[in-house]
Motif scaffolding. Sequence first.
Motif, PDB file in Angstrom:
ATOM      1  N   ARG A   1       0.873  -1.170   0.000  1.00  0.00           N
ATOM      2  CA  ARG A   1       0.000   0.000   0.000  1.00  0.00           C
ATOM      3  C   ARG A   1       0.908   1.217   0.000  1.00  0.00           C
ATOM      4  O   ARG A   1       1.878   1.269   0.763  1.00  0.00           O
ATOM      5  CB  ARG A   1      -0.914  -0.020   1.210  1.00  0.00           C
ATOM      6  N   VAL A   2       0.620   2.169  -0.890  1.00  0.00           N
ATOM      7  CA  VAL A   2       1.490   3.331  -1.062  1.00  0.00           C
ATOM      8  C   VAL A   2       0.658   4.605  -1.109  1.00  0.00           C
ATOM      9  O   VAL A   2      -0.533   4.576  -1.454  1.00  0.00           O
ATOM     10  CB  VAL A   2       2.331   3.226  -2.353  1.00  0.00           C
ATOM     11  N   ALA A   3       1.295   5.720  -0.786  1.00  0.00           N
ATOM     12  CA  ALA A   3       0.632   7.009  -0.947  1.00  0.00           C
ATOM     13  C   ALA A   3       0.443   7.247  -2.443  1.00  0.00           C
ATOM     14  O   ALA A   3       1.364   7.014  -3.232  1.00  0.00           O
ATOM     15  CB  ALA A   3       1.483   8.117  -0.338  1.00  0.00           C
ATOM     16  N   PRO A   4      -0.742   7.678  -2.846  1.00  0.00           N
ATOM     17  CA  PRO A   4      -0.979   7.865  -4.278  1.00  0.00           C
ATOM     18  C   PRO A   4      -0.216   9.075  -4.819  1.00  0.00           C
ATOM     19  O   PRO A   4      -0.035  10.069  -4.118  1.00  0.00           O
ATOM     20  CB  PRO A   4      -2.488   8.091  -4.364  1.00  0.00           C
ATOM     21  N   PRO A   5       0.237   8.983  -6.059  1.00  0.00           N
ATOM     22  CA  PRO A   5       0.811  10.164  -6.697  1.00  0.00           C
ATOM     23  C   PRO A   5      -0.319  11.148  -6.985  1.00  0.00           C
ATOM     24  O   PRO A   5      -1.499  10.833  -6.794  1.00  0.00           O
ATOM     25  CB  PRO A   5       1.411   9.621  -7.987  1.00  0.00           C
ATOM     26  N   MET A   6       0.009  12.319  -7.458  1.00  0.00           N
ATOM     27  CA  MET A   6      -1.026  13.292  -7.818  1.00  0.00           C
ATOM     28  C   MET A   6      -1.959  12.646  -8.834  1.00  0.00           C
ATOM     29  O   MET A   6      -1.513  12.027  -9.795  1.00  0.00           O
ATOM     30  CB  MET A   6      -0.412  14.552  -8.416  1.00  0.00           C
ATOM     31  N   ARG A   7      -3.231  12.726  -8.571  1.00  0.00           N
ATOM     32  CA  ARG A   7      -4.221  12.090  -9.437  1.00  0.00           C
ATOM     33  C   ARG A   7      -4.301  12.780 -10.795  1.00  0.00           C
ATOM     34  O   ARG A   7      -4.226  13.999 -10.902  1.00  0.00           O
ATOM     35  CB  ARG A   7      -5.610  12.144  -8.790  1.00  0.00           C
ATOM     36  N   GLU A   8      -4.470  11.945 -11.815  1.00  0.00           N
ATOM     37  CA  GLU A   8      -4.672  12.450 -13.161  1.00  0.00           C
ATOM     38  C   GLU A   8      -6.106  12.931 -13.304  1.00  0.00           C
ATOM     39  O   GLU A   8      -7.007  12.398 -12.677  1.00  0.00           O
ATOM     40  CB  GLU A   8      -4.449  11.332 -14.178  1.00  0.00           C
ATOM     41  N   LEU A   9      -6.281  13.905 -14.150  1.00  0.00           N
ATOM     42  CA  LEU A   9      -7.636  14.331 -14.477  1.00  0.00           C
ATOM     43  C   LEU A   9      -8.195  13.378 -15.520  1.00  0.00           C
ATOM     44  O   LEU A   9      -7.492  12.986 -16.448  1.00  0.00           O
ATOM     45  CB  LEU A   9      -7.636  15.761 -15.006  1.00  0.00           C
ATOM     46  N   ALA A  10      -9.431  13.024 -15.375  1.00  0.00           N
ATOM     47  CA  ALA A  10     -10.144  12.167 -16.330  1.00  0.00           C
ATOM     48  C   ALA A  10      -9.321  10.936 -16.733  1.00  0.00           C
ATOM     49  O   ALA A  10      -8.981  10.775 -17.888  1.00  0.00           O
ATOM     50  CB  ALA A  10     -10.549  12.978 -17.555  1.00  0.00           C
ATOM     51  N   PRO A  11      -8.990  10.055 -15.782  1.00  0.00           N
ATOM     52  CA  PRO A  11      -8.139   8.908 -16.105  1.00  0.00           C
ATOM     53  C   PRO A  11      -8.795   7.865 -16.992  1.00  0.00           C
ATOM     54  O   PRO A  11      -8.121   6.959 -17.449  1.00  0.00           O
ATOM     55  CB  PRO A  11      -7.819   8.321 -14.735  1.00  0.00           C
ATOM     56  N   THR A  12     -10.076   7.988 -17.259  1.00  0.00           N
ATOM     57  CA  THR A  12     -10.735   6.994 -18.098  1.00  0.00           C
ATOM     58  C   THR A  12     -11.097   7.531 -19.477  1.00  0.00           C
ATOM     59  O   THR A  12     -11.980   7.008 -20.137  1.00  0.00           O
ATOM     60  CB  THR A  12     -11.988   6.444 -17.397  1.00  0.00           C
ATOM     61  N   ILE A  13     -10.407   8.564 -19.911  1.00  0.00           N
ATOM     62  CA  ILE A  13     -10.586   9.046 -21.285  1.00  0.00           C
ATOM     63  C   ILE A  13      -9.481   8.438 -22.133  1.00  0.00           C
ATOM     64  O   ILE A  13      -8.297   8.589 -21.838  1.00  0.00           O
ATOM     65  CB  ILE A  13     -10.548  10.585 -21.364  1.00  0.00           C
ATOM     66  N   LEU A  14      -9.880   7.726 -23.172  1.00  0.00           N
ATOM     67  CA  LEU A  14      -8.912   7.090 -24.056  1.00  0.00           C
ATOM     68  C   LEU A  14      -8.255   8.144 -24.939  1.00  0.00           C
ATOM     69  O   LEU A  14      -8.919   9.017 -25.479  1.00  0.00           O
ATOM     70  CB  LEU A  14      -9.607   6.032 -24.925  1.00  0.00           C
ATOM     71  N   MET A  15      -6.940   8.043 -25.052  1.00  0.00           N
ATOM     72  CA  MET A  15      -6.175   8.930 -25.929  1.00  0.00           C
ATOM     73  C   MET A  15      -5.558   8.085 -27.029  1.00  0.00           C
ATOM     74  O   MET A  15      -5.286   6.899 -26.839  1.00  0.00           O
ATOM     75  CB  MET A  15      -5.072   9.629 -25.144  1.00  0.00           C
ATOM     76  N   CYS A  16      -5.303   8.695 -28.168  1.00  0.00           N
ATOM     77  CA  CYS A  16      -4.638   7.993 -29.259  1.00  0.00           C
ATOM     78  C   CYS A  16      -3.190   7.730 -28.866  1.00  0.00           C
ATOM     79  O   CYS A  16      -2.474   8.648 -28.456  1.00  0.00           O
ATOM     80  CB  CYS A  16      -4.693   8.813 -30.540  1.00  0.00           C
ATOM     81  N   PHE A  17      -2.770   6.496 -28.987  1.00  0.00           N
ATOM     82  CA  PHE A  17      -1.396   6.094 -28.676  1.00  0.00           C
ATOM     83  C   PHE A  17      -0.409   6.816 -29.590  1.00  0.00           C
ATOM     84  O   PHE A  17       0.702   7.118 -29.195  1.00  0.00           O
ATOM     85  CB  PHE A  17      -1.275   4.580 -28.851  1.00  0.00           C
ATOM     86  N   HIS A  18      -0.825   7.124 -30.815  1.00  0.00           N
ATOM     87  CA  HIS A  18       0.079   7.704 -31.809  1.00  0.00           C
ATOM     88  C   HIS A  18       0.191   9.218 -31.721  1.00  0.00           C
ATOM     89  O   HIS A  18       1.290   9.752 -31.663  1.00  0.00           O
ATOM     90  CB  HIS A  18      -0.372   7.305 -33.221  1.00  0.00           C
ATOM     91  N   CYS A  19      -0.948   9.916 -31.686  1.00  0.00           N
ATOM     92  CA  CYS A  19      -0.903  11.384 -31.744  1.00  0.00           C
ATOM     93  C   CYS A  19      -1.322  12.061 -30.446  1.00  0.00           C
ATOM     94  O   CYS A  19      -1.164  13.275 -30.303  1.00  0.00           O
ATOM     95  CB  CYS A  19      -1.743  11.914 -32.905  1.00  0.00           C
ATOM     96  N   GLY A  20      -1.896  11.310 -29.494  1.00  0.00           N
ATOM     97  CA  GLY A  20      -2.244  11.869 -28.198  1.00  0.00           C
ATOM     98  C   GLY A  20      -3.580  12.589 -28.122  1.00  0.00           C
ATOM     99  O   GLY A  20      -3.928  13.109 -27.071  1.00  0.00           O
ATOM    100  N   VAL A  21      -4.353  12.603 -29.192  1.00  0.00           N
ATOM    101  CA  VAL A  21      -5.647  13.287 -29.168  1.00  0.00           C
ATOM    102  C   VAL A  21      -6.601  12.553 -28.225  1.00  0.00           C
ATOM    103  O   VAL A  21      -6.588  11.329 -28.147  1.00  0.00           O
ATOM    104  CB  VAL A  21      -6.253  13.421 -30.583  1.00  0.00           C
ATOM    105  N   HIS A  22      -7.404  13.303 -27.479  1.00  0.00           N
ATOM    106  CA  HIS A  22      -8.442  12.709 -26.637  1.00  0.00           C
ATOM    107  C   HIS A  22      -9.536  12.173 -27.546  1.00  0.00           C
ATOM    108  O   HIS A  22     -10.079  12.911 -28.361  1.00  0.00           O
ATOM    109  CB  HIS A  22      -9.031  13.755 -25.681  1.00  0.00           C
ATOM    110  N   LEU A  23      -9.871  10.914 -27.377  1.00  0.00           N
ATOM    111  CA  LEU A  23     -10.851  10.269 -28.249  1.00  0.00           C
ATOM    112  C   LEU A  23     -12.260  10.286 -27.670  1.00  0.00           C
ATOM    113  O   LEU A  23     -13.189   9.801 -28.300  1.00  0.00           O
ATOM    114  CB  LEU A  23     -10.413   8.835 -28.549  1.00  0.00           C
ATOM    115  N   ASP A  24     -12.426  10.861 -26.477  1.00  0.00           N
ATOM    116  CA  ASP A  24     -13.736  10.945 -25.839  1.00  0.00           C
ATOM    117  C   ASP A  24     -14.713  11.681 -26.750  1.00  0.00           C
ATOM    118  O   ASP A  24     -14.454  12.807 -27.178  1.00  0.00           O
ATOM    119  CB  ASP A  24     -13.618  11.670 -24.493  1.00  0.00           C
TER     120      ASP A  24
END
Length: 143
Positions: free
Chosen positions: A89-112
């Motif tokens: 069990r560890v202290a969490p790092p700073m939380r990401e915003l919207a961690p369940t939005i898929l981004m393109c692996f190639h160009c990084g665009v939000h696909l939501d």
Amino acid sequence: MSASRVYADFNDLPGPTDSDQRMWLSCWGSLCNLARQRVRLRDGMHITVYDSSDGDEDMEVDGIARYNVSATDIRFTWYVEIEPATFRRVAPPMRELAPTILMCFHCGVHLDGLLTSVDASTRCPRCGGGVLDFLRSPQGDSA
């Protein structure tokens, strides 16, 4: 170089009497996390999987990424062979915003909102890259 840290659903955590010590990287949060970090998995790669909580700690465990050659669905091609003795069990790092939005692996665009479904043939509307290319087999075939 440190191991990649990737979300996994710890509801799938094997128990101490389970002979199969696998955690699948198939849940939506795992896919989004892998794409966002632009992690291209390799068989034998050291990886840390984590599950976040509403509290003040995350759960983590180390393991080795493995490719499932018998998968018929690209979303089920990768799992982590966990090393149960490394559970912590560890202290969490700073939380990401919207961690369940898929981004393109190639160009990084939000696909939501740009896609209605995601499978092995889904292409990014911006760059045309395969949305799930990061899950392709180590040999480069579509598995």
